[in-house]
Motif scaffolding. Structure first.
Motif, short mmCIF file in Angstrom:
data_model
loop_
_atom_site.label_atom_id
_atom_site.label_comp_id
_atom_site.label_asym_id
_atom_site.label_seq_id
_atom_site.Cartn_x
_atom_site.Cartn_y
_atom_site.Cartn_z
N HIS A 75 -7.74 7.45 4.96
CA HIS A 75 -6.70 6.60 5.27
C HIS A 75 -6.76 6.17 6.57
O HIS A 75 -6.45 5.16 7.27
N TRP A 100 2.55 4.12 3.80
CA TRP A 100 1.63 5.01 3.79
C TRP A 100 2.12 6.15 3.10
O TRP A 100 1.56 7.00 2.30
N ARG A 139 -13.76 -1.21 6.59
CA ARG A 139 -14.76 -0.21 5.83
C ARG A 139 -16.08 -0.02 6.47
O ARG A 139 -16.66 -1.28 7.06
N SER A 176 -4.67 -4.93 0.65
CA SER A 176 -4.83 -3.26 0.70
C SER A 176 -5.53 -2.75 -0.69
O SER A 176 -6.01 -1.34 -0.54
N LEU A 178 -5.22 -1.59 5.06
CA LEU A 178 -4.60 -1.84 6.25
C LEU A 178 -3.35 -0.74 6.35
O LEU A 178 -2.85 -0.38 5.42
N GLY A 213 -8.65 -2.99 9.70
CA GLY A 213 -8.55 -1.94 8.51
C GLY A 213 -10.13 -1.92 7.88
O GLY A 213 -10.30 -1.97 6.74
N PRO A 250 -10.45 -4.53 3.12
CA PRO A 250 -9.78 -3.84 4.15
C PRO A 250 -8.61 -2.63 3.49
O PRO A 250 -8.22 -3.12 2.47
N GLY A 284 -7.68 2.93 7.85
CA GLY A 284 -6.28 2.03 8.04
C GLY A 284 -5.72 1.96 9.68
O GLY A 284 -5.10 1.29 9.80
#
Length: 599
Positions: free
Chosen positions: A389, A167, A400, A487, A439, A398, A437, A393
């Motif tokens: 995020h 990330w 939405r 992702s 993640l 994950g 997702p 995440g």
């Protein structure tokens, strides 16, 4: 300001004179500066075996000049330890490898006339560079974002982290652009493209901790940290040290002055113990940036420190309170930190719309008292979002909102997001209601990967579904390549009919925002809000030109009574059928209606 902050030859090349690191003095001459207060002797070791002793200076600094230029690979040697430059501007692969001398002026900027945009024009779109294939992949979607109505891209952290997937919040070399994303020149070219299309570019920076792999500072600069204060990541960074303060101030100014970012988002500043540093950082930036240029500073701050906001220091703050009260209304969830927002939720939403922060000194169920009164701040001091995020995440799977919330309710919440006077932030894929997702992913070494995987799964053991170990095993392994691949946003699905309807909604709402709301935002005042019923609220803002903007929103499953008098001209209704219901003095379920009364 040092003369190194300006190009030597042309007005379209930029470099910021950082105190630490490698500074190219000429084609074949480089100066190296290194802070190592625990070291007695330091050498520069070049690839090829050349060793150059560094001169010890006051305050723990070491310095040397060498006959070398662009592309030189080097490390610092302290005893038997070889380490990368903590102010490296580029790495030869990864965080444990050699640092590289670069020429910041190598890139010739095409749009030096760009001055940015005023803060109130911001419509922010958060992206993860790696999931788009690097800086060139981000550049490819910029025309689409401009056409949608976005005015700013916000990049998750770019500093070198261990491995090629992360990330970005595990970065350990804040000055070095993550090599798997591209070169420094690739990043500058991407920013140049954004400016060409009228988009600002913001960067998320992490000044509260270093990642768990590749940080050598403890070995030669113990003073960088203080053991008397600990954060979730270990010993706190010691901002009492001048070398530490300059390290981060130089880093911020490098991004703004050399890379021409239009703003910074400061991650989790509640974990920075010295609040005076935050003011010092903002003041340094404000006094350095060229006159007439718009540069914006935004905080993530659980402490809800309203006194930092309003434009003197920081333009705005991520409004987690806003998200945290609306999300349970959309999804029915009531676990974890959402429990702090579900009790008396409607009045909490009223306070959020009218005063910005919900917690203004009160204690929550899951934490200490936090926050300061915020009702005096303009609405644009708050950056609001339905997804980002963290909020996607950091879910175990994950998911939405397109998966979690009823479609009509999500349309209503989106209307509030995009047409309120607060600053909206979108998360990549949100505009086409992506169900894919996002993640949590990493690419750590085997030992650390196991710790991260087990720790990730244990985080959710108190959630009802994950109390059973077999369900926790379903949480994707952060270190697995598939977690990263799953992702990646699928822009191709945006052309499918049901997704295209969502893009049409976002585009229409942003057109209304740009035409009807943004020109009136300077001087806008906080809303007067009141409850209409459970999970239903009306809020009216006085805009800068004297007009009044009213948003009526009902996130409940039943209609609620509303005043029969219409508060102005109808700008938008999230459901066509709700208009006739409104004529009967009712606000339909899962509906938002937006009205404008001219001055």
């Amino acid at each position: 300001m040092s003369d190194l902050s300006r190009p030597l030859d042309k007005p379209n090349r930029y470099a910021w004179p950082c105190t630490a690191g490698a500074t190219l003095l000429s084609d074949n001459r480089t100066r190296f500066c290194f802070w190592a207060p625990n070291a007695q002797d330091v050498n520069i070791v070049m690839d090829g075996g050349m060793i150059i002793p560094m001169q010890s200076l006051e305050g723990g600094w070491f310095s040397a000049e060498a006959a070398c230029g662009v592309g030189t690979r080097y490390r610092y040697q302290i005893g038997d330890l070889l380490v990368p430059d903590p102010a490296s501007r580029a790495q030869a692969g990864d965080v444990h490898e050699a640092s590289i001398v670069i020429d910041p002026r190598a890139y010739e900027w095409r749009h030096t006339e760009w001055k940015g945009r005023p803060w109130h024009e911001s419509v922010i779109y958060e992206v993860h560079v790696g999931t788009l294939g690097g800086f060139n992949g981000v550049a490819d979607i910029i025309p689409k974002l401009a056409g949608l109505g976005v005015t700013a891209i916000e990049l998750m952290p770019l500093s070198e982290f261990p491995g090629g997937r992360n990330w970005g919040y595990d970065g350990v070399l804040p000055y070095a652009v993550e090599a798997s994303y591209g070169t420094p020149e690739d990043l500058k070219a991407m920013i140049d493209v954004a400016h060409e299309h009228g988009l600002m570019v913001f960067l998320d920076v992490v000044y509260n901790h270093f990642g768990p792999d590749g940080n050598y500072l403890h070995a030669y600069a113990e003073k960088f940290f203080r053991e008397d204060i600990h954060t979730p990541w270990g010993a706190a960074i010691d901002f009492r040290q001048e070398a530490v303060r300059s390290y981060f101030k130089d880093n911020a100014l490098m991004w703004l002055m050399e890379y021409r970012f239009d703003g910074l988002r400061f991650d989790a500043v509640h974990a920075i113990g010295d609040k005076g540093f935050l003011i010092e950082m903002a003041d340094e930036i404000r006094s350095t940036v060229e006159p007439g240029r718009h540069v914006h500073l935004v905080l993530e701050n659980e402490d809800n420190t309203a006194s930092l906001l309003g434009g003197v220091h920081y333009d705005g703050q991520w409004a987690d309170d806003w998200h945290n009260v609306i999300h349970p209304m959309l999804t029915g969830e009531n676990e974890g930190y959402y429990q702090d927002f579900t009790e008396d939720a409607t009045n909490k939403l009223v306070r959020c719309l009218s005063e910005g922060f919900i917690y203004q000194g009160e204690a929550s169920r899951h934490g200490k008292a936090r926050g300061e009164p915020s009702g005096h701040l303009q609405p644009t001091a708050f950056v609001i979002f339905l997804q980002n995020h963290d909020q996607v995440g950091n879910r175990a799977l994950g998911e939405r909102l397109a998966v979690l919330a009823p479609e009509q309710a999500l349309r209503a919440a989106t209307t509030l997001l995009l047409l309120s006077p607060m600053i909206p932030l979108l998360f990549i894929g949100e505009e086409w209601a992506s169900r894919q997702p996002f993640l949590f992913f990493t690419s750590h070494n085997e030992e650390l990967a196991k710790l991260v995987r087990d720790g990730r799964r244990n985080e959710f053991k108190d959630f009802e579904f994950f109390t059973h170990e077999e369900n926790r095993e379903k949480i994707p392994d952060p270190n697995a390549l598939r977690t990263f691949e799953d992702s990646k946003p699928n822009f191709g699905e945006a052309d499918q009919p049901d997704h295209a309807l969502w893009i049409g909604l976002y585009k229409h709402l942003l057109e209304l925002r740009h035409k009807e709301i943004i020109p009136r935002l300077p001087g806008a005042k906080p809303a007067k809000a009141e409850a209409l019923g459970t999970h239903a609220v009306t809020a009216t803002w006085s805009l800068g030109d004297g007009a009044h903007l009213t948003i009526e929103i009902n996130l409940s499953e039943t209609a609620v009574p509303v005043a029969s008098k219409k508060p102005g001209r109808l700008l938008f209704s999230s459901a066509d059928s709700s208009v006739s219901v409104r004529d009967q003095g009712q606000l339909a379920a899962h509906t938002a209606m937006v009205w404008l009364e001219e001055a």
